[in-house]
Design a protein around this motif. Structure first.
Motif, PDB file in Angstrom:
ATOM      1  N   UNK B 164      -9.245   5.078   5.834  1.00  0.00           N
ATOM      2  CA  UNK B 164      -9.049   4.588   4.469  1.00  0.00           C
ATOM      3  C   UNK B 164      -7.844   3.658   4.428  1.00  0.00           C
ATOM      4  N   UNK B 165      -8.056   2.379   4.096  1.00  0.00           N
ATOM      5  CA  UNK B 165      -6.888   1.510   3.976  1.00  0.00           C
ATOM      6  C   UNK B 165      -5.925   2.065   2.923  1.00  0.00           C
ATOM      7  N   UNK B 166      -4.642   2.000   3.234  1.00  0.00           N
ATOM      8  CA  UNK B 166      -3.645   2.530   2.316  1.00  0.00           C
ATOM      9  C   UNK B 166      -3.259   3.956   2.617  1.00  0.00           C
ATOM     10  N   UNK B 167      -3.690   4.492   3.752  1.00  0.00           N
ATOM     11  CA  UNK B 167      -3.286   5.857   4.101  1.00  0.00           C
ATOM     12  C   UNK B 167      -2.657   5.892   5.492  1.00  0.00           C
ATOM     13  N   UNK B 168      -1.742   6.828   5.696  1.00  0.00           N
ATOM     14  CA  UNK B 168      -1.060   6.915   6.982  1.00  0.00           C
ATOM     15  C   UNK B 168      -0.486   8.303   7.255  1.00  0.00           C
ATOM     16  N   UNK B 242     -16.888   4.029   9.864  1.00  0.00           N
ATOM     17  CA  UNK B 242     -17.869   5.090   9.646  1.00  0.00           C
ATOM     18  C   UNK B 242     -17.592   6.305  10.523  1.00  0.00           C
ATOM     19  N   UNK B 357      -8.945   5.668  -1.603  1.00  0.00           N
ATOM     20  CA  UNK B 357      -9.444   4.735  -0.594  1.00  0.00           C
ATOM     21  C   UNK B 357     -10.613   3.905  -1.074  1.00  0.00           C
ATOM     22  N   UNK B 358     -11.295   3.237  -0.152  1.00  0.00           N
ATOM     23  CA  UNK B 358     -12.366   2.316  -0.529  1.00  0.00           C
ATOM     24  C   UNK B 358     -13.625   3.027  -1.034  1.00  0.00           C
ATOM     25  N   UNK B 408     -16.200  -4.904   2.680  1.00  0.00           N
ATOM     26  CA  UNK B 408     -15.773  -3.810   3.564  1.00  0.00           C
ATOM     27  C   UNK B 408     -16.956  -2.905   3.905  1.00  0.00           C
TER      28      UNK B 408
END
Lengths: 149, 485
Positions: B164-168, B242, B357-358, B408
């Protein structure tokens, strides 16, 4: 023994793991040439189409030789919110190539990536295995200089 | 004198390696590389020991190194971003050397070895631990299912494909406290009767891969892993979002295309190579050691009615103080963004926030009072997902953002089911037209219909939830789509 055969010798596991094998081939050759598919398939005891299917599925696997340095430019949401599109346009202009392409001098390959987990320093890019933050049009030139050789 | 300098990816991107090199030249300096506390806006954050605990110098530059120690450091307890947090899962991040087995201790695994498998699962059930990867499924039920299947071979898999973009948060655990993940997995293995495990890490995280590999070796040397108890292998992904979906992940782990499997059967019963397999997210496993040490009831005492424990929120995008915030469930989005994140930078005004996330939703200002827990988010028409919070300011063109989400999905769809494969591409084409101001009312009606079809007929959450950000953008920012050329 040719490099491909050497790699394949280490990959003959039961059951065979096609992805792990292709990753090792790419680590050795820099890419996985289409012409190598039959030899890989034979070594693993799977069909050519099994190998070709995995090869075409994953973004990381490439069938053409890349430039010396691969720039993976982040287009995740945090980077977009921080102006990644402007940075990307600047980097494309500077390199004279677009996403998915390699520069004429074969120094850089430019690719997109969705998130490097470095969102606090958006916009981000990874060059080789180095993650960089605050990749802004005005700091691009200095950043690329580090990878000139 | 010990000087603690983070070795985390973001800290290094902020210059921590150069700072460490400069500090190493100071007479008597012993540099200890740590993970990051997650206060990324303060990185590189150099810390020292004081009689009152650790104290820090923020945003250190290499040229300041020579005279740094002449200045007075700020006690960590006086940094509000950190002081307001409730750190359990991330208790060690930024404090200890991530590869120091002794400092870590493995006391939960020691305790677990004196407990029966069912007792371990009962603690996780009592804790009401729900998966932190996005689906929020009760971990205890998953573990019980795998334990109850008769099979000589079982597996435990950590989903470290944090896509998920924006997670770390998974990255921070792996880089900053890898033994916690290993310990959580080893406890799970003991509970369900598995002898073999994998950590599936995305290739975009090279530092986490290196750290996890080193940690696995050290844990083996220390007797925390082993052929008799639990063997752990690190597997690297190849750039496919995926593969964060658990069945696609298992296919990929078997070396195949990362295509989603229809469920049932669920992986807990038929997973890796058809064997019963527990797949949990990194943070989920990393929460387990504390549950075993302190008891499930302790965990269940925090949070809201149905979301127990703490959640690592990850602040990103247009925000002053980006970083990781571990807090009990229940604070509002507004508190996360303003009390922790410090609001937006100068010149920016709040416009929207992406949560989950997206596959999550895009919320407007009116929804900032939503409390952060699984159920309230669902009620508000979103999902909490993996805890990513990305803030957008007034400059964001919502049509471009909507198109981004569908691009995306079109890029990352595995292609197995038609609604997701074709639906995402068709929806992207409509949004391409929308960006140009050429989309008609019929186009938008079709977009809606595509979204409904994807939602109700896709095989997995990617196709099923991908229409959500677009749907919520159209719902809350529909005016912007009326602009015609």
């Amino acid at each position: 023994m040719p490099p491909l055969a050497q790699v394949l010798e280490r990959c003959a596991t039961t059951p065979p793991n096609i992805l792990a094998t292709l990753q090792k081939v790419q680590a050795t050759l820099g890419y996985v040439p289409h012409t190598a598919v039959p030899e890989i398939a034979h070594a693993l005891g799977v069909t050519d189409s099994d190998v070709a299917g995995v090869l075409s599925f994953y973004h990381d696997l490439r069938t053409e030789p890349p430039g010396k340095h691969t720039i993976r430019f982040c287009l995740g949401e945090s980077c977009l919110a921080a102006g990644a599109e402007k940075s990307l346009a600047a980097i494309e202009k500077k390199l004279g190539c677009e996403l998915g392409e390699t520069t004429k001098d074969k120094r850089f390959t430019l690719e997109k990536v969705y998130c490097l987990g470095n969102c606090a320093l958006s916009p981000c890019a990874m060059i080789g295995e180095d993650v960089h933050g605050r990749v802004l049009p005005k700091t691009l030139a200095d950043l690329l200089k580090e990878y000139k050789k | 004198m010990k000087l603690y300098v983070p070795h985390d990816t973001t800290a290094v991107a902020a210059g921590a390696n150069r700072v460490a090199d400069a500090l190493r030249k100071l007479p008597g300096a012993e540099i200890v590389r740590t993970g990051s506390r997650g206060a990324f806006f303060l990185e590189p954050l150099v810390e020292v020991d004081t009689p009152a605990g650790r104290a820090a110098y923020a945003n250190v530059q290499p040229k300041q190194a020579a005279t740094l120690l002449k200045k007075k450091p700020t006690p960590i307890a006086q940094i509000p971003f950190l002081a307001q947090q409730t750190r359990f899962t991330f208790a060690n991040a930024g404090i200890t050397d991530p590869l120091d087995v002794k400092a870590y201790g493995f006391s939960a695994l020691d305790k677990a070895r004196g407990m029966g498998p069912q007792k371990l699962i009962d603690e996780v059930k009592t804790a009401q631990l729900r998966g932190r990867g996005g689906a929020a499924f009760p971990a205890g039920i998953k573990w019980q299912t795998t334990k109850d299947v008769q099979s000589p071979v079982k597996y435990v898999v950590a989903n470290a494909d944090e896509g998920d973009p924006g997670t770390y948060s998974d990255r921070m655990i792996m880089e900053g406290d890898p033994f916690r993940l290993i310990e959580g997995m080893a406890i799970c293995a003991r509970a369900v009767g598995a002898k073999k495990g994998y950590v599936y890490i995305r290739s975009e995280y090279p530092a986490a891969i290196r750290r996890m590999r080193a940690a696995a070796v050290r844990a083996l040397e220390a007797g925390m892993l082993g052929p008799e108890s639990f063997e752990l292998e690190i597997f690297i992904g190849a750039g496919a979002y995926i593969c964060g979906e658990e069945t696609a992940l298992l296919e990929s782990l078997e070396g195949k295309r990362g295509m989603v499997r229809p469920k049932p059967p669920f992986p807990a019963i038929e997973g890796l190579y058809g064997k019963p397999t527990v797949v949990n997210n990194v943070v989920t496993f990393a929460t387990v050691p504390d549950i075993i040490l302190r008891g499930g009831a302790w965990h269940a005492s925090m949070g809201t009615e149905k979301s127990k424990g703490t959640m690592p929120l990850q602040l990103a995008g247009c925000i002053k103080q980006a970083g990781l915030v571990e807090v009990p469930f229940g604070l509002t989005l507004e508190e996360a963004i303003y009390a922790f994140g410090g609001g937006l930078p100068k010149g920016s005004r709040f416009k929207a926030v992406q949560v989950g996330g997206p596959l999550g939703s895009v919320f407007p200002e009116a929804l900032l009072k939503t409390r952060i827990c699984f159920d309230e988010f669902i009620k508000a028409g979103g999902i909490l997902g993996h805890g990513g919070i990305v803030v957008f300011d007034q400059r964001t063109d919502m049509r471009v953002l909507a198109r981004h989400y569908m691009e995306f999905t079109a890029d990352e769809s595995c292609g197995k089911c038609t609604p997701c494969r074709v639906g995402s591409t068709r929806a992207k084409e409509i949004l391409d037209a929308a960006v140009k101001g050429e989309a008609t009312d019929e186009d938008y009606a079709l977009l809606n219909e595509l979204g409904d079809t994807m939602k109700s007929t896709s095989l997995c959450a990617l196709g099923g939830l991908a229409p959500e950000p677009v749907r919520t953008i159209m719902q809350y920012f529909g005016k912007e789509f009326q602009k015609r050329r």
